[in-house]
Design a protein around this motif. Structure first.
Motif, PDB file in Angstrom:
ATOM      1  N   THR A 107      39.331  39.875  43.288  1.00 10.98           N
ATOM      2  CA  THR A 107      40.537  39.896  44.113  1.00 10.98           C
ATOM      3  C   THR A 107      41.723  39.320  43.340  1.00 10.98           C
ATOM      4  N   GLU A 133      45.011  48.942  47.825  1.00 10.87           N
ATOM      5  CA  GLU A 133      44.353  47.634  47.886  1.00 10.87           C
ATOM      6  C   GLU A 133      42.845  47.847  48.054  1.00 10.87           C
ATOM      7  N   ASN A 135      39.195  45.917  49.309  1.00  7.68           N
ATOM      8  CA  ASN A 135      38.554  44.801  49.990  1.00  7.68           C
ATOM      9  C   ASN A 135      37.265  44.482  49.230  1.00  7.68           C
ATOM     10  N   GLN A 137      35.449  41.895  49.386  1.00  3.51           N
ATOM     11  CA  GLN A 137      34.405  41.293  50.221  1.00  3.51           C
ATOM     12  C   GLN A 137      33.536  42.385  50.825  1.00  3.51           C
TER      13      GLN A 137
END
Length: 169
Positions: A107, A133, A135, A137
């Protein structure tokens, strides 16, 4: 006073020591004829993360992105870039290292990588590609779930090799 120093010495610490562009490759195999095409290109993006321990408390984390842009069946451009950083992790519990390397480090690296890819593409005289973007996670959780599923499938395996198209009943 000695207790305060001991607590400070045992406090967890996580720091990015250095960030760098480890690899960058740009290919335009069909230039200049591809510039005559009028269709909008199709873009395919793949992302991989990696990492390794460099010392007891020092780790390298990498994020690699491959962007393949095609018009019809011709490659407009192919960009592959690896952004890396060195992180220091002191007094971090062992079970937290993997999530840090799989979520937090990528990140932190990804904005640098997005910028480097956009810059490289702009230098081709084409409009920059701004990657969406990510993610990390969610990607990390998918990887953990997939590993658990594969481990479960391995224990259920009877050792029989089935021909293609045949399912176990």
């Amino acid at each position: 006073m000695a207790d305060q120093n001991t607590q400070a010495d045992n406090a967890p610490s996580f720091n990015m020591q250095r960030v760098y562009l480890k690899d960058l490759s740009l290919e335009m195999p069909n230039a200049p004829s591809i510039f005559l095409e009028q269709e909008a290109p199709a873009v395919e993006v793949s992302i991989n993360i990696g990492g390794q321990a460099l010392a007891e408390t020092v780790f390298e984390s990498t994020v690699t992105v491959t962007v393949t842009t095609r018009i019809k069946d011709k490659v407009l451009y192919l960009v592959e870039a690896t952004q890396a950083a060195i992180f220091e992790m002191v007094n971090i519990p062992a079970e937290q290292i993997d999530p840090l390397m799989g979520i937090v480090c990528p990140t932190m690296l990804y904005p640098y990588l997005r910028s480097n890819i956009a810059d490289a593409i702009t230098r081709t005289s084409l409009p920059p590609l701004h990657l969406a973007e990510v993610n990390f996670q969610a990607l990390y959780e998918q990887r953990i779930a997939q590993a658990a599923q594969e481990a479960g499938a391995a224990t259920e395996d009877s050792g029989l090799i089935l021909p293609p198209g045949v399912t176990r009943q």
